[in-house]
Design a protein around this motif. Structure first.
Motif, mmCIF file in Angstrom:
data_model
loop_
_atom_site.group_PDB
_atom_site.id
_atom_site.type_symbol
_atom_site.label_atom_id
_atom_site.label_comp_id
_atom_site.label_asym_id
_atom_site.label_seq_id
_atom_site.Cartn_x
_atom_site.Cartn_y
_atom_site.Cartn_z
ATOM 1 N N PHE A 1 0.802 -1.224 0.000
ATOM 2 C CA PHE A 1 0.000 0.000 0.000
ATOM 3 C C PHE A 1 0.835 1.275 0.000
ATOM 4 O O PHE A 1 0.385 2.285 -0.532
ATOM 5 N N GLU A 2 2.016 1.245 0.575
ATOM 6 C CA GLU A 2 2.829 2.463 0.629
ATOM 7 C C GLU A 2 3.764 2.622 -0.564
ATOM 8 O O GLU A 2 4.089 3.756 -0.923
ATOM 9 N N HIS A 3 4.205 1.506 -1.175
ATOM 10 C CA HIS A 3 5.243 1.616 -2.202
ATOM 11 C C HIS A 3 4.913 0.940 -3.530
ATOM 12 O O HIS A 3 5.257 1.479 -4.585
ATOM 13 N N ARG A 4 4.296 -0.212 -3.510
ATOM 14 C CA ARG A 4 4.058 -0.914 -4.777
ATOM 15 C C ARG A 4 2.956 -0.272 -5.601
ATOM 16 O O ARG A 4 2.948 -0.412 -6.823
ATOM 17 N N ILE A 5 2.016 0.379 -4.949
ATOM 18 C CA ILE A 5 0.994 1.127 -5.681
ATOM 19 C C ILE A 5 1.544 2.550 -5.808
ATOM 20 O O ILE A 5 1.492 3.341 -4.868
ATOM 21 N N GLU B 1 2.033 6.218 -3.324
ATOM 22 C CA GLU B 1 3.299 6.854 -2.974
ATOM 23 C C GLU B 1 3.263 8.343 -3.343
ATOM 24 O O GLU B 1 3.732 9.194 -2.585
ATOM 25 N N VAL B 2 2.676 8.659 -4.506
ATOM 26 C CA VAL B 2 2.517 10.052 -4.921
ATOM 27 C C VAL B 2 1.679 10.815 -3.893
ATOM 28 O O VAL B 2 1.989 11.950 -3.534
ATOM 29 N N LEU B 3 0.613 10.173 -3.406
ATOM 30 C CA LEU B 3 -0.246 10.802 -2.397
ATOM 31 C C LEU B 3 0.434 10.901 -1.034
ATOM 32 O O LEU B 3 0.026 11.702 -0.203
ATOM 33 N N GLY B 4 1.461 10.076 -0.821
ATOM 34 C CA GLY B 4 2.160 10.076 0.462
ATOM 35 C C GLY B 4 1.463 9.252 1.524
ATOM 36 O O GLY B 4 1.656 9.471 2.724
ATOM 37 N N LEU B 5 0.655 8.273 1.121
ATOM 38 C CA LEU B 5 -0.097 7.459 2.080
ATOM 39 C C LEU B 5 0.810 6.563 2.910
ATOM 40 O O LEU B 5 1.725 5.932 2.381
ATOM 41 N N LYS B 6 0.526 6.523 4.206
ATOM 42 C CA LYS B 6 1.242 5.666 5.149
ATOM 43 C C LYS B 6 0.214 4.903 5.972
ATOM 44 O O LYS B 6 -0.811 5.462 6.385
ATOM 45 N N VAL B 7 0.487 3.642 6.230
ATOM 46 C CA VAL B 7 -0.403 2.831 7.060
ATOM 47 C C VAL B 7 -0.304 3.334 8.493
ATOM 48 O O VAL B 7 0.784 3.473 9.043
ATOM 49 N N ALA B 8 -1.463 3.608 9.086
ATOM 50 C CA ALA B 8 -1.517 4.083 10.476
ATOM 51 C C ALA B 8 -2.063 3.011 11.408
ATOM 52 O O ALA B 8 -1.710 2.987 12.587
ATOM 53 N N SER B 9 -2.926 2.113 10.893
ATOM 54 C CA SER B 9 -3.516 1.081 11.746
ATOM 55 C C SER B 9 -3.967 -0.110 10.919
ATOM 56 O O SER B 9 -4.592 0.058 9.868
ATOM 57 N N PHE B 10 -3.644 -1.295 11.425
ATOM 58 C CA PHE B 10 -4.106 -2.542 10.824
ATOM 59 C C PHE B 10 -5.320 -3.091 11.573
ATOM 60 O O PHE B 10 -5.668 -4.250 11.424
ATOM 61 N N ASP B 11 -5.965 -2.285 12.377
ATOM 62 C CA ASP B 11 -7.127 -2.717 13.151
ATOM 63 C C ASP B 11 -8.241 -3.138 12.200
ATOM 64 O O ASP B 11 -8.716 -2.314 11.418
ATOM 65 N N PHE C 1 -1.754 10.780 5.667
ATOM 66 C CA PHE C 1 -0.892 11.501 4.738
ATOM 67 C C PHE C 1 -0.820 12.953 5.162
ATOM 68 O O PHE C 1 -1.724 13.488 5.817
ATOM 69 N N ALA C 2 0.273 13.581 4.786
ATOM 70 C CA ALA C 2 0.499 14.992 5.106
ATOM 71 C C ALA C 2 0.129 15.848 3.904
ATOM 72 O O ALA C 2 0.291 15.440 2.752
ATOM 73 N N MET C 3 -0.348 17.041 4.194
ATOM 74 C CA MET C 3 -0.653 18.005 3.133
ATOM 75 C C MET C 3 0.655 18.436 2.477
ATOM 76 O O MET C 3 1.669 18.627 3.154
ATOM 77 N N ARG C 4 0.626 18.539 1.166
ATOM 78 C CA ARG C 4 1.771 19.002 0.391
ATOM 79 C C ARG C 4 1.253 19.870 -0.749
ATOM 80 O O ARG C 4 0.097 19.716 -1.175
ATOM 81 N N THR D 1 -8.836 4.258 -1.527
ATOM 82 C CA THR D 1 -7.698 3.457 -1.067
ATOM 83 C C THR D 1 -7.909 2.978 0.363
ATOM 84 O O THR D 1 -7.616 1.827 0.687
ATOM 85 N N ALA D 2 -8.451 3.841 1.219
ATOM 86 C CA ALA D 2 -8.727 3.441 2.599
ATOM 87 C C ALA D 2 -9.769 2.326 2.641
ATOM 88 O O ALA D 2 -9.660 1.395 3.439
ATOM 89 N N GLY D 3 -10.763 2.404 1.765
ATOM 90 C CA GLY D 3 -11.768 1.340 1.695
ATOM 91 C C GLY D 3 -11.169 0.027 1.225
ATOM 92 O O GLY D 3 -11.447 -1.036 1.787
ATOM 93 N N GLY D 4 -10.325 0.088 0.200
ATOM 94 C CA GLY D 4 -9.654 -1.119 -0.278
ATOM 95 C C GLY D 4 -8.719 -1.696 0.765
ATOM 96 O O GLY D 4 -8.642 -2.916 0.948
ATOM 97 N N PHE D 5 -8.019 -0.813 1.469
ATOM 98 C CA PHE D 5 -7.123 -1.260 2.544
ATOM 99 C C PHE D 5 -7.930 -1.948 3.645
ATOM 100 O O PHE D 5 -7.557 -3.024 4.115
ATOM 101 N N ALA D 6 -9.056 -1.365 4.033
ATOM 102 C CA ALA D 6 -9.902 -1.980 5.059
ATOM 103 C C ALA D 6 -10.391 -3.355 4.602
ATOM 104 O O ALA D 6 -10.427 -4.305 5.397
ATOM 105 N N ALA D 7 -10.753 -3.477 3.317
ATOM 106 C CA ALA D 7 -11.205 -4.764 2.793
ATOM 107 C C ALA D 7 -10.100 -5.814 2.891
ATOM 108 O O ALA D 7 -10.336 -6.951 3.315
ATOM 109 N N VAL D 8 -8.876 -5.429 2.532
ATOM 110 C CA VAL D 8 -7.756 -6.374 2.592
ATOM 111 C C VAL D 8 -7.452 -6.766 4.048
ATOM 112 O O VAL D 8 -7.210 -7.939 4.345
ATOM 113 N N VAL D 9 -7.480 -5.796 4.955
ATOM 114 C CA VAL D 9 -7.251 -6.095 6.373
ATOM 115 C C VAL D 9 -8.367 -7.023 6.888
ATOM 116 O O VAL D 9 -8.105 -7.954 7.638
ATOM 117 N N GLY D 10 -9.590 -6.772 6.442
ATOM 118 C CA GLY D 10 -10.707 -7.644 6.824
ATOM 119 C C GLY D 10 -10.546 -9.055 6.286
ATOM 120 O O GLY D 10 -10.826 -10.038 6.981
#
Length: 164
Positions: free
Chosen positions: A27-31, A35-45, A53-56, A79-88
């Motif tokens: 999620f942070e590097h292969r997509i 990476e352009v958006l600067g997304l970082k995983v904050a929780s795998f809950d 992500f930080a404003m730029r 992306t957050a929805g897809g990430f939640a689906a994968v974590v689920g």
């Protein structure tokens, strides 16, 4: 493939660490767009998976006010929805290895997305949270939220993802 039952063993803590490292890398590097958006995983809950992500300057949609572009907001919620689906999925198949779960990721895709813009996207740090409302055999339904660092709700979203 038959869904796991309670009798199957849960992955070891070492395998869970490997899984989280694999998902973080994906999620942070292969997509590349993430990476352009600067997304970082904050929780795998599994109850509230989160990305931050930080404003730029590259993410500004209104140059006079310095607020997030609406496309960035929609993309982050998706992306957050897809990430939640994968974590689920990883939680549903808790007996599978990191490689098996990563293989399932290849079958995840957005089939419906709605974004509701509630406030101007102003802030320094943003958190996107995905909450699974249903994780079926073929489709996952997810509700998403985007908030700034002060907890102001910027946008909400709902999406459906094909997961098989």
């Amino acid at each position: 493939m038959t869904p796991p039952t309670a009798a199957l063993p849960r992955r070891s803590s070492a395998e869970q660490v490997r899984l989280e490292a694999t998902l973080r890398e994906m999620f942070e590097h292969r997509i590349s767009f993430n990476e352009v958006l600067g997304l970082k995983v904050a929780s795998f809950d599994p109850q509230a998976a989160q990305l931050r992500f930080a404003m730029r300057p590259e993410l500004v949609g209104h140059y006079l006010y310095g607020r997030l572009h609406g496309g960035v907001i929609s993309a982050v919620l998706d992306t957050a929805g897809g990430f939640a689906a994968v974590v689920g999925i990883a939680e549903k198949y808790a007996n599978e290895t990191a490689e098996q779960v990563a293989h399932r990721f290849g079958r995840v895709g957005t089939i419906d997305l709605r974004t509701d813009f509630l406030q101007q996207g102003i802030g320094k740090l943003f958190t996107a949270t995905g909450l699974i409302t249903r994780l079926g055999g073929r489709i996952a339904s997810v509700q998403m939220r985007l908030e700034n660092e002060s907890g102001l709700l910027i946008a909400t979203g709902s999406a459906a993802y094909v997961i098989s």
